[in-house]
Write a protein that holds these residues in place. Sequence first.
Motif, PDB file in Angstrom:
ATOM      1  N   SER A  72      -0.098  -9.544   5.954  1.00  0.00           N
ATOM      2  CA  SER A  72      -0.967  -8.696   5.139  1.00  0.00           C
ATOM      3  C   SER A  72      -0.601  -7.228   5.217  1.00  0.00           C
ATOM      4  CB  SER A  72      -2.423  -8.883   5.572  1.00  0.00           C
ATOM      5  OG  SER A  72      -2.595  -8.406   6.878  1.00  0.00           O
ATOM      6  N   SER A  73       0.324  -6.842   6.089  1.00  0.00           N
ATOM      7  CA  SER A  73       0.689  -5.429   6.157  1.00  0.00           C
ATOM      8  C   SER A  73       1.775  -5.158   5.140  1.00  0.00           C
ATOM      9  CB  SER A  73       1.172  -5.065   7.564  1.00  0.00           C
ATOM     10  OG  SER A  73       2.393  -5.694   7.827  1.00  0.00           O
ATOM     11  N   GLN A  74       1.464  -4.272   4.191  1.00  0.00           N
ATOM     12  CA  GLN A  74       2.400  -3.956   3.127  1.00  0.00           C
ATOM     13  C   GLN A  74       2.625  -2.467   3.088  1.00  0.00           C
ATOM     14  OE1 GLN A  74       2.563  -5.491  -0.516  1.00  0.00           O
ATOM     15  NE2 GLN A  74       2.485  -7.575   0.190  1.00  0.00           N
ATOM     16  N   LYS A  75       3.847  -2.082   2.800  1.00  0.00           N
ATOM     17  CA  LYS A  75       4.166  -0.680   2.593  1.00  0.00           C
ATOM     18  C   LYS A  75       4.285  -0.456   1.105  1.00  0.00           C
ATOM     19  CE  LYS A  75       6.391  -0.105   6.997  1.00  0.00           C
ATOM     20  NZ  LYS A  75       7.560   0.214   7.721  1.00  0.00           N
ATOM     21  N   ALA A  76       3.877   0.709   0.656  1.00  0.00           N
ATOM     22  CA  ALA A  76       3.881   0.992  -0.769  1.00  0.00           C
ATOM     23  C   ALA A  76       5.284   0.907  -1.346  1.00  0.00           C
ATOM     24  CB  ALA A  76       3.286   2.371  -1.034  1.00  0.00           C
ATOM     25  N   LEU A  79      -6.017  -3.690  -2.664  1.00  0.00           N
ATOM     26  CA  LEU A  79      -4.997  -4.468  -3.367  1.00  0.00           C
ATOM     27  C   LEU A  79      -3.671  -4.502  -2.613  1.00  0.00           C
ATOM     28  CD1 LEU A  79      -5.731  -3.383  -7.049  1.00  0.00           C
ATOM     29  CD2 LEU A  79      -6.550  -5.416  -5.830  1.00  0.00           C
ATOM     30  N   LEU A  80      -3.330  -3.397  -1.934  1.00  0.00           N
ATOM     31  CA  LEU A  80      -2.122  -3.392  -1.095  1.00  0.00           C
ATOM     32  C   LEU A  80      -2.265  -4.377   0.057  1.00  0.00           C
ATOM     33  CD1 LEU A  80      -1.235   0.406  -0.903  1.00  0.00           C
ATOM     34  CD2 LEU A  80       0.254  -1.410  -1.763  1.00  0.00           C
ATOM     35  N   GLU A  81      -3.430  -4.377   0.694  1.00  0.00           N
ATOM     36  CA  GLU A  81      -3.665  -5.268   1.823  1.00  0.00           C
ATOM     37  C   GLU A  81      -3.512  -6.737   1.425  1.00  0.00           C
ATOM     38  OE1 GLU A  81      -6.946  -5.575   5.283  1.00  0.00           O
ATOM     39  OE2 GLU A  81      -7.758  -5.862   3.269  1.00  0.00           O
ATOM     40  N   LEU A  82      -3.936  -7.069   0.209  1.00  0.00           N
ATOM     41  CA  LEU A  82      -3.855  -8.449  -0.270  1.00  0.00           C
ATOM     42  C   LEU A  82      -2.509  -8.781  -0.904  1.00  0.00           C
ATOM     43  CD1 LEU A  82      -7.419  -8.658  -1.810  1.00  0.00           C
ATOM     44  CD2 LEU A  82      -6.606  -9.754   0.301  1.00  0.00           C
ATOM     45  N   GLY A  83      -1.620  -7.795  -0.992  1.00  0.00           N
ATOM     46  CA  GLY A  83      -0.295  -8.039  -1.555  1.00  0.00           C
ATOM     47  C   GLY A  83      -0.303  -8.166  -3.065  1.00  0.00           C
ATOM     48  N   LEU A  84      -1.343  -7.659  -3.726  1.00  0.00           N
ATOM     49  CA  LEU A  84      -1.423  -7.759  -5.178  1.00  0.00           C
ATOM     50  C   LEU A  84      -0.695  -6.636  -5.903  1.00  0.00           C
ATOM     51  CD1 LEU A  84      -5.097  -8.982  -5.611  1.00  0.00           C
ATOM     52  CD2 LEU A  84      -3.005 -10.254  -6.118  1.00  0.00           C
ATOM     53  N   ILE A  85      -0.465  -5.509  -5.219  1.00  0.00           N
ATOM     54  CA  ILE A  85       0.276  -4.408  -5.840  1.00  0.00           C
ATOM     55  C   ILE A  85       1.332  -3.890  -4.880  1.00  0.00           C
ATOM     56  CG2 ILE A  85      -1.635  -3.691  -7.327  1.00  0.00           C
ATOM     57  CD1 ILE A  85      -2.075  -1.295  -5.414  1.00  0.00           C
ATOM     58  N   ALA A  86       2.353  -3.252  -5.451  1.00  0.00           N
ATOM     59  CA  ALA A  86       3.398  -2.583  -4.683  1.00  0.00           C
ATOM     60  C   ALA A  86       3.989  -1.505  -5.572  1.00  0.00           C
ATOM     61  CB  ALA A  86       4.477  -3.559  -4.239  1.00  0.00           C
ATOM     62  N   GLY A  87       4.540  -0.493  -4.960  1.00  0.00           N
ATOM     63  CA  GLY A  87       5.139   0.579  -5.744  1.00  0.00           C
ATOM     64  C   GLY A  87       5.751   1.629  -4.850  1.00  0.00           C
ATOM     65  N   ASP A  88       5.896   2.836  -5.417  1.00  0.00           N
ATOM     66  CA  ASP A  88       6.511   3.937  -4.701  1.00  0.00           C
ATOM     67  C   ASP A  88       5.499   5.064  -4.509  1.00  0.00           C
ATOM     68  OD1 ASP A  88       8.967   2.617  -4.803  1.00  0.00           O
ATOM     69  OD2 ASP A  88       9.501   3.537  -6.715  1.00  0.00           O
ATOM     70  N   GLU A  89       5.512   5.661  -3.328  1.00  0.00           N
ATOM     71  CA  GLU A  89       4.680   6.839  -3.074  1.00  0.00           C
ATOM     72  C   GLU A  89       5.332   8.049  -3.728  1.00  0.00           C
ATOM     73  OE1 GLU A  89       1.757   7.625  -1.746  1.00  0.00           O
ATOM     74  OE2 GLU A  89       1.298   5.548  -1.253  1.00  0.00           O
ATOM     75  N   SER A  90       4.505   8.889  -4.334  1.00  0.00           N
ATOM     76  CA  SER A  90       5.006  10.118  -4.938  1.00  0.00           C
ATOM     77  C   SER A  90       4.036  11.240  -4.602  1.00  0.00           C
ATOM     78  CB  SER A  90       5.132   9.963  -6.454  1.00  0.00           C
ATOM     79  OG  SER A  90       3.849   9.981  -7.054  1.00  0.00           O
ATOM     80  N   GLU A  91       4.351  12.434  -5.049  1.00  0.00           N
ATOM     81  CA  GLU A  91       3.466  13.563  -4.798  1.00  0.00           C
ATOM     82  C   GLU A  91       2.129  13.388  -5.502  1.00  0.00           C
ATOM     83  OE1 GLU A  91       4.624  17.179  -7.368  1.00  0.00           O
ATOM     84  OE2 GLU A  91       6.486  16.022  -7.134  1.00  0.00           O
ATOM     85  N   TYR A  92       2.066  12.505  -6.504  1.00  0.00           N
ATOM     86  CA  TYR A  92       0.838  12.250  -7.256  1.00  0.00           C
ATOM     87  C   TYR A  92       0.090  11.021  -6.762  1.00  0.00           C
ATOM     88  CZ  TYR A  92       3.325  15.442 -10.304  1.00  0.00           C
ATOM     89  OH  TYR A  92       4.010  16.516 -10.789  1.00  0.00           O
ATOM     90  N   GLN A 103      -9.379   7.724 -14.580  1.00  0.00           N
ATOM     91  CA  GLN A 103      -9.192   9.166 -14.469  1.00  0.00           C
ATOM     92  C   GLN A 103      -8.549   9.560 -13.140  1.00  0.00           C
ATOM     93  OE1 GLN A 103      -9.877  11.276 -17.128  1.00  0.00           O
ATOM     94  NE2 GLN A 103     -10.096   9.278 -18.103  1.00  0.00           N
ATOM     95  N   SER A 104      -8.313   8.554 -12.282  1.00  0.00           N
ATOM     96  CA  SER A 104      -7.669   8.794 -10.990  1.00  0.00           C
ATOM     97  C   SER A 104      -6.732   7.629 -10.692  1.00  0.00           C
ATOM     98  CB  SER A 104      -8.714   8.940  -9.882  1.00  0.00           C
ATOM     99  OG  SER A 104      -9.513   7.769  -9.791  1.00  0.00           O
ATOM    100  N   GLY A 105      -5.850   7.833  -9.735  1.00  0.00           N
ATOM    101  CA  GLY A 105      -4.916   6.784  -9.346  1.00  0.00           C
ATOM    102  C   GLY A 105      -5.602   5.689  -8.553  1.00  0.00           C
ATOM    103  N   VAL A 106      -4.960   4.535  -8.491  1.00  0.00           N
ATOM    104  CA  VAL A 106      -5.530   3.389  -7.785  1.00  0.00           C
ATOM    105  C   VAL A 106      -5.754   3.692  -6.310  1.00  0.00           C
ATOM    106  CG1 VAL A 106      -3.295   2.282  -7.290  1.00  0.00           C
ATOM    107  CG2 VAL A 106      -5.362   0.882  -7.504  1.00  0.00           C
ATOM    108  N   ASP A 107      -4.873   4.509  -5.714  1.00  0.00           N
ATOM    109  CA  ASP A 107      -4.994   4.799  -4.289  1.00  0.00           C
ATOM    110  C   ASP A 107      -6.035   5.870  -3.985  1.00  0.00           C
ATOM    111  OD1 ASP A 107      -3.331   6.637  -5.526  1.00  0.00           O
ATOM    112  OD2 ASP A 107      -2.010   6.872  -3.799  1.00  0.00           O
TER     113      ASP A 107
END
Length: 149
Positions: A31-35, A86-99, A130-134
Amino acid sequence: MKKKQTAKRLSLILCMVLALSMAMVTSGCNSSQKAGADTAKEQQAAADGSVLGEGKTQFTFTVVDKEGTETAFEIHTDKETVGEALLELGLIAGDESEYGLYVKTVNGITADYDQDGVYWAFYVNGEYAQSGVDSTTITDGDSYSFKVE
């Protein structure tokens, strides 16, 4: 004598199949996922109507792919933001950015604007977020979705 040898071989084969099955199940429970990791791509897409996670807060999560196919989930969590849950459940993944988190993979489906010209749009209660998922705080009973656009 021949029956004993056959029984031993069958027993050995069954043990090997059981060990292999346990290894596959155990590796799927990480369950541990990195973005930045694209591990959701490796996971099998969950079935429509799945109830995922544990916790006192509940929300509906829907995924709409390129073809318009919807997959709905009931999420239970104790996390603060939709992204964390959603990250914890492995449903999403992506890249961290300044935003914040740039989501590229949802439920094992990748949509990368740089490669495909499409992206995952995030919605809250049917309206463009109006805001990001994170950074979107979970509200019990709300619905969140990602749609390929």
